[in-house]
Design an enzyme around this catalytic site. Structure first.
Site, PDB file in Angstrom:
ATOM      1  CD  GLU A  11      -2.577   1.300   2.583  1.00  0.00           C
ATOM      2  OE1 GLU A  11      -2.675   0.346   3.368  1.00  0.00           O
ATOM      3  OE2 GLU A  11      -2.926   2.453   2.865  1.00  0.00           O
ATOM      4  CG  HIS A  13      -1.025   5.539  -1.294  1.00  0.00           C
ATOM      5  ND1 HIS A  13      -1.930   4.730  -1.918  1.00  0.00           N
ATOM      6  CD2 HIS A  13      -1.166   5.305   0.038  1.00  0.00           C
ATOM      7  CE1 HIS A  13      -2.610   4.048  -1.012  1.00  0.00           C
ATOM      8  NE2 HIS A  13      -2.156   4.370   0.178  1.00  0.00           N
ATOM      9  CG  HIS A 166      -6.525   3.289   0.681  1.00  0.00           C
ATOM     10  ND1 HIS A 166      -6.991   4.525   1.055  1.00  0.00           N
ATOM     11  CD2 HIS A 166      -5.263   3.192   1.163  1.00  0.00           C
ATOM     12  CE1 HIS A 166      -6.048   5.151   1.734  1.00  0.00           C
ATOM     13  NE2 HIS A 166      -4.990   4.370   1.816  1.00  0.00           N
ATOM     14  CG  ASP A 288      -0.869   4.493   4.258  1.00  0.00           C
ATOM     15  OD1 ASP A 288      -1.016   4.796   3.063  1.00  0.00           O
ATOM     16  OD2 ASP A 288      -1.640   4.868   5.151  1.00  0.00           O
TER      17      ASP A 288
END
Ligand code: NAP
Length: 594
Positions: A11, A13, A166, A288
């Site tokens: 995850e 981004h 998400h 993240d």
């Protein structure tokens, strides 16, 4: 844990120029959390080279699986979501191609257009080699368990790729009722503090309770943030299993359909609880990035993966070395490694830039013989991608019915008849201002089934050629002036592996078992027309495609492929851009030998 253990972050981004542009046009607030401006955080979100790689080294993360920042394309209009997702996925694929050792990607999916969403997932996996997709819970007011997403979930199940979900900001009514009156802290509480996780966790429960996983028992979801809160309450919520008529105890859905990561919340308590509920063979890893990079206000201990914490958190976990290696990357490889293997098998992947990359561009497309079978499915898919499609059919009743059902235009065209084809060209020209972007020569008929080769007469072959060869020449000739006036004229000749000597002489291929001189030679002739036209007309893109053996009326529905699979190559070649190939012969896996 050995130094060689790979850690793949799932995850992680990024925002791309195409996304920022689309968000700006859609009126999204231009804040640094979404990648606008010059703050280091926004720069990190946009960077896909040195700075990001240095941060990954600092965290101790070997590979980032890139995905768009929330909510991806899910807050765009239906039409824009389709084109922006496609363009973003092409851009992500290029980033991955540029550094496959450090980057992978999860596809952006245009959920505002559920049918196109399934298609984009299929394209991203089969043509771009993505190992799954990132979704962002609700789309407007539509939650993730809505029936319109069934086709998307069925597609993920069939392709055996996971869907990572998400969180995003809760709907305005919830924001107002629960998070107003606290100023900045209220907004934080609604989003990255807590509210977004509850919002998504409840949608997971809705997916379970409404039967999404009973209808799609093989569907695999990746949940971040240690299970989006609801994993911690599963021993309580499980009591609803009987009232919801679940086929399994609630916790089994989490153990059989979910994979859980921590999203950079480096809390050992959460890690232990997750391993107790779903087991280490259902856990994977994520940080993240950049939302947990160099973010420790007042030394807060649980939300910063910089300074090597991304790696040491896993290294110090209370698990065996094998379990840590599985969480770091082994489980991910086990879940998605098949995509890499099947993608590598393709000799020349059909990775071509689609013509329609602007949210406001659409192509006019004529498909002959589109009232049923492959032509009709190609029409449906191209319409779902926002194109203007003409259903060409010789029978007005069948043609109009198909056009009405799909929301396409209808034009009468019998490809064996000069007057009919000329009239069709006039009609299309009158409506489009004299141009046609894409002609798909799809109309075709088979030879008489079961005829002994010795009994094949000239008139039998003539009848097949009248449609499959002369019909294509007649249509091409009549529409050529329109195609030449288009900025990027494209012709797709729907051929067959049966027209390829390379395929029919390969004993491993089912095509080698057919002896039909009329049909096979008609498609070989069509291939040579492709080669000749392409060589003579470099301003157009002209290609042959083999749909593959597909269940349609053509073969009494005996083909093993679905019409969706059978139209992959047609749709891909119909949407190539000006730098796409010409004079080629391809199927859904890549190049076909002549
Ligand atoms: P299909 O379901 O039988 O559809 C054929 C279409 O061609 C029908 O719409 C038919 O219209 C139309 N057509 C026939 N003669 C025509 C004419 N004179 N003028 C205008 N339209 C005419 O077959 P399909 O499987 O979708 O096949 C489409 C193309 O794919 C064909 O070129 C075929 O050779 C090729 N292909 C198919 C497969 C396969 O396994 N299915 C494999 C390789 C290649 P009516 O309904 O009026 O008859």
């Amino acid at each position: 844990m050995s130094d060689a253990t790979r850690i793949v972050g799932l995850e992680e981004h990024v925002v791309l120029p195409v996304l920022l542009e689309a968000w700006t046009l859609a009126g999204v607030p231009q804040i640094s959390q979404l990648g606008y401006g010059d703050e280091p955080f926004a720069q990190r979100l946009r960077d896909v080279s040195d700075r990001r790689l240095a941060d990954m080294d600092d965290q101790g993360i070997d590979v980032q699986v890139l995905s768009l920042a929330t909510p991806g394309v899910q807050n765009l209009s239906t039409e824009d979501s389709v084109t922006v997702a496609r363009e973003a996925n092409d851009a992500l694929a290029e980033i991955v191609d540029g550094n496959p050792e450090r980057f992978q990607a999860l596809a952006a999916i245009p959920t505002p257009a559920p049918e196109a969403a399934a298609e984009e997932l299929e394209r991203a996996v089969t043509q771009l080699g993505f190992r799954g997709a990132m979704l962002y819970g609700r789309t407007g007011d539509t939650l993730a368990d809505a029936p319109e997403f069934d086709h998307l979930y069925a597609t993920a199940e069939r392709l055996r790729v996971p869907l990572h979900f998400h969180p995003q900001t809760p709907v305005p009514a919830v924001m107002e009722a629960y998070y107003s009156g606290l100023g900045r802290t209220g907004r934080g509480l609604a989003t990255a503090g807590l509210g977004g996780y509850y919002d998504l966790g409840v949608q997971y429960l809705r997916m379970i309770f409404s039967g999404v996983f009973d209808r799609h028992p093989e569907l695999q979801v990746i949940a971040g943030h240690w299970g989006e809160v609801v994993l911690f309450y599963v021993d309580h919520t499980g009591i609803l299993a009987s009232s919801a008529n679940l086929e399994r105890p609630l916790v089994d859905y989490f153990r059989e359909n979910f994979w859980v990561t921590g999203s950079g919340t480096v809390s050992e308590r959460y890690l232990r609880w997750t391993s107790e509920v779903v087991g280490t063979d259902r856990m994977m890893y994520s940080t993240d990035y950049p939302y947990t990079y160099a973010t420790s206000p007042d030394g807060y201990a649980f939300l910063d993966t910089s300074n090597g914490v991304g790696r040491t958190f896993l290294e110090q976990a209370p698990f065996t070395e094998e379990e840590k290696a599985a969480i770091g990357s082994g489980n991910w490889e086990q879940l998605t490694g098949h995509v890499v293997a099947s993608h590598a098998e393709r000799s020349v992947p059909l990775r071509v830039r689609p013509a329609d990359t602007s949210p406001h561009l659409k192509s006019s497309i004529l498909i002959t013989g589109a009232n049923k079978g492959l032509g009709r499915e190609a029409a449906r898919r191209l319409l779902a991608s926002g194109h203007d499609v003409w259903i060409g059919a010789r029978d007005p009743e069948r043609g109009r019915e198909a056009a009405e059902a799909l929301g396409a235009r209808y034009v009468a065209i019998d490809v064996t008849d000069d007057a009919s084809v000329a009239q069709a060209a006039e009609e299309v020209a009158a409506a489009t201002g004299g141009t046609l972007d894409v002609l798909i020569n799809n109309a075709g008929i088979p030879s008489t089934y079961g005829l002994d080769v010795a009994d094949v007469t000239a008139s039998e072959v003539e009848a097949v050629y009248a449609v499959n060869v002369f019909g294509a020449v007649r249509t091409f000739h009549a529409f050529l002036p329109l195609l030449r006036r288009a900025p990027n004229g494209v012709v797709v000749n729907v051929s067959s592996g049966l027209g390829s000597h390379a395929v029919t002489s390969d004993p491993e291929r089912i095509e080698s078992t057919f002896q039909q001189p009329g049909y096979t030679s008609s498609k070989a002739a069509l291939n040579m027309l492709t080669a000749q036209w392409a060589a003579a007309l470099p301003g157009l893109r002209i290609n042959s495609v083999d749909p593959g053996y597909t269940a349609t009326e053509f073969n009494g529905h005996s083909g093993p492929q679905t019409v969706q699979e059978g139209t992959d190559a047609i749709v891909t070649m119909a949407t190539i851009g000006p730098d796409g190939p010409t004079g080629t012969f391809a199927d859904r896996h890549g190049t076909v030998g002549w």
